[in-house]
Design a protein around this motif. Structure first.
Motif, PDB file in Angstrom:
ATOM      1  N   VAL A 187       0.469  -0.855  -0.121  1.00 39.55           N
ATOM      2  CA  VAL A 187      -0.398  -0.081  -0.045  1.00 39.55           C
ATOM      3  C   VAL A 187       1.493   1.298  -0.030  1.00 39.55           C
ATOM      4  N   LYS A 188       0.631   2.371  -0.867  1.00 41.39           N
ATOM      5  CA  LYS A 188       1.416   3.577  -1.050  1.00 41.39           C
ATOM      6  C   LYS A 188       1.136   4.466  -0.420  1.00 41.39           C
ATOM      7  N   ALA A 189       1.867   5.176   0.268  1.00 37.53           N
ATOM      8  CA  ALA A 189       1.636   6.338   1.306  1.00 37.53           C
ATOM      9  C   ALA A 189      -0.311   6.665   0.324  1.00 37.53           C
ATOM     10  N   GLU A 190       0.893   7.202  -0.017  1.00 33.26           N
ATOM     11  CA  GLU A 190      -0.595   8.752  -1.010  1.00 33.26           C
ATOM     12  C   GLU A 190      -2.323   7.931  -0.861  1.00 33.26           C
ATOM     13  N   ASP A 191      -2.207   6.632  -1.136  1.00 37.65           N
ATOM     14  CA  ASP A 191      -3.114   5.578  -1.074  1.00 37.65           C
ATOM     15  C   ASP A 191      -3.883   5.984   0.798  1.00 37.65           C
ATOM     16  N   ILE A 192      -2.839   5.838   2.119  1.00 37.00           N
ATOM     17  CA  ILE A 192      -3.429   5.357   3.088  1.00 37.00           C
ATOM     18  C   ILE A 192      -4.965   6.231   3.013  1.00 37.00           C
ATOM     19  N   PRO A 193      -4.932   7.964   3.026  1.00 33.43           N
ATOM     20  CA  PRO A 193      -5.802   8.369   3.183  1.00 33.43           C
ATOM     21  C   PRO A 193      -7.525   8.001   2.879  1.00 33.43           C
ATOM     22  N   ALA A 194      -7.995   6.969   1.827  1.00 34.77           N
ATOM     23  CA  ALA A 194      -8.441   6.449   1.257  1.00 34.77           C
ATOM     24  C   ALA A 194      -8.734   5.260   2.231  1.00 34.77           C
ATOM     25  N   LEU A 195      -7.959   4.941   2.342  1.00 37.97           N
ATOM     26  CA  LEU A 195      -8.314   3.104   2.442  1.00 37.97           C
ATOM     27  C   LEU A 195      -8.243   3.141   4.222  1.00 37.97           C
ATOM     28  N   PHE A 196      -8.192   3.812   4.755  1.00 38.07           N
ATOM     29  CA  PHE A 196      -7.993   3.715   5.621  1.00 38.07           C
ATOM     30  C   PHE A 196      -8.158   4.495   6.885  1.00 38.07           C
ATOM     31  N   PRO A 197      -9.684   5.187   6.728  1.00 34.56           N
ATOM     32  CA  PRO A 197     -10.171   6.660   6.988  1.00 34.56           C
ATOM     33  C   PRO A 197      -9.792   6.882   8.663  1.00 34.56           C
ATOM     34  N   LYS A 198      -9.543   5.685   9.638  1.00 33.03           N
ATOM     35  CA  LYS A 198      -9.272   5.638  11.063  1.00 33.03           C
ATOM     36  C   LYS A 198      -8.355   5.818  11.174  1.00 33.03           C
ATOM     37  N   GLY A 199      -7.400   5.875  10.068  1.00 33.85           N
ATOM     38  CA  GLY A 199      -5.760   6.027  10.585  1.00 33.85           C
ATOM     39  C   GLY A 199      -5.253   5.452  10.790  1.00 33.85           C
ATOM     40  N   VAL A 200      -3.640   6.034  10.624  1.00 39.17           N
ATOM     41  CA  VAL A 200      -2.298   4.916  10.160  1.00 39.17           C
ATOM     42  C   VAL A 200      -1.550   5.526  11.335  1.00 39.17           C
ATOM     43  N   THR A 201      -0.378   4.579  12.386  1.00 35.57           N
ATOM     44  CA  THR A 201       0.545   5.009  12.875  1.00 35.57           C
ATOM     45  C   THR A 201       1.399   4.585  12.475  1.00 35.57           C
ATOM     46  N   ILE A 202       2.666   5.238  12.215  1.00 35.10           N
ATOM     47  CA  ILE A 202       3.737   4.626  12.076  1.00 35.10           C
ATOM     48  C   ILE A 202       4.939   3.759  14.243  1.00 35.10           C
ATOM     49  N   LYS A 203       5.104   2.880  13.427  1.00 36.41           N
ATOM     50  CA  LYS A 203       5.891   2.930  14.179  1.00 36.41           C
ATOM     51  C   LYS A 203       7.666   2.922  14.376  1.00 36.41           C
ATOM     52  N   GLU A 204       7.892   3.577  14.710  1.00 36.96           N
ATOM     53  CA  GLU A 204       9.291   4.378  14.531  1.00 36.96           C
ATOM     54  C   GLU A 204      10.285   2.719  14.914  1.00 36.96           C
ATOM     55  N   VAL A 205      11.267   2.584  14.205  1.00 40.99           N
ATOM     56  CA  VAL A 205      12.615   1.798  14.545  1.00 40.99           C
ATOM     57  C   VAL A 205      13.955   2.289  14.409  1.00 40.99           C
ATOM     58  N   PRO A 206      15.323   1.477  14.778  1.00 35.79           N
ATOM     59  CA  PRO A 206      16.510   1.853  14.606  1.00 35.79           C
ATOM     60  C   PRO A 206      16.702   2.251  12.975  1.00 35.79           C
TER      61      PRO A 206
END
Length: 219
Positions: A187-206
């Motif tokens: 899934v491309k970043a630009e498609d996330i708002p339409a596909l996941f209206p509840k939002g997406v959280t990105i977990k940071e890793v080293p």
């Protein structure tokens, strides 16, 4: 033996509820085929009883159950009386396939070479095959004859399979229905708002790579 994503082989068999053609029996539902070493055996009796009590949960998920054991229909019918008594159910709600010649057990790779019957023949292992409405194999699990299955896990896996079949998510370790899911890497970043209206959280890793993307379970 079918591989994941392949059409599960069709077959005809005698069962405790009469003859079936497997694909026809599935119809437009999901199906779980689970095998057993033998009738009138202790672990199998607990498994079939547990599954019988859980049938309403599987029905909610549009899923049918069918068992297999290498004994006759008459043997199955006698065994069902014991299963109903030990599980405290009035009705036995799914069929048991009679595979006396072990043809299906051999065809589907169900035999456990480390466990044999009185005649020295390998017992049928505890397979779980989940087949989708498209008749393709969605999941297979193989337990040895000595280890009973966890049907809560089978329901959890079925929930995951049905969710991920239609949504662009995967389910993380120990996921349960209602828990957060992971956005597929495709899934491309630009498609996330339409596909996941509840939002997406990105977990940071080293590594700095933003591949751990969580989202509430899609509706």
């Amino acid at each position: 033996m079918a591989k994941l994503g392949e059409i599960f082989p069709d077959f005809e068999a005698a069962t405790s509820e009469g003859p079936i053609k497997f694909h026809q029996w599935i119809g437009d539902k999901w199906a779980i085929l689970f095998s057993h070493p033998a009738d009138f055996t202790p672990v199998c009796t607990t498994e079939l009883g547990r599954a019988a009590r859980l049938v309403p949960e599987f029905e909610k998920r549009n899923c049918k159950l069918i068992a297999l054991s290498c004994d006759s229909v008459d043997s199955h019918l006698g065994w069902i009386t014991d299963i109903k008594a030990t599980a405290s159910v009035d009705k036995f709600p799914y069929p048991i396939i009679a595979d006396e010649k072990r043809e299906l057990a051999v065809k589907f790779g169900m035999l456990d070479p480390d466990e044999v019957d009185k005649a020295g023949l390998p017992l049928t292992a505890r397979c779980v095959f989940i087949v989708g409405p498209d008749k393709k194999l969605k999941l297979s699990i193989l337990y040895p004859a000595t280890t009973g299955r966890n049907f809560d896990e089978i329901i959890r896996v079925l929930d995951s399979l049905q969710l991920t079949a239609t949504k662009k998510v995967a389910t993380p370790a120990d996921w349960k229905a209602g828990g957060d899911c992971m956005v597929l890497p495709s899934v491309k970043a630009e498609d996330i708002p339409a596909l996941f209206p509840k939002g997406v959280t990105i977990k940071e890793v080293p590594s700095g790579k933003q591949y751990l993307r969580y989202t509430p379970q899609p509706e």
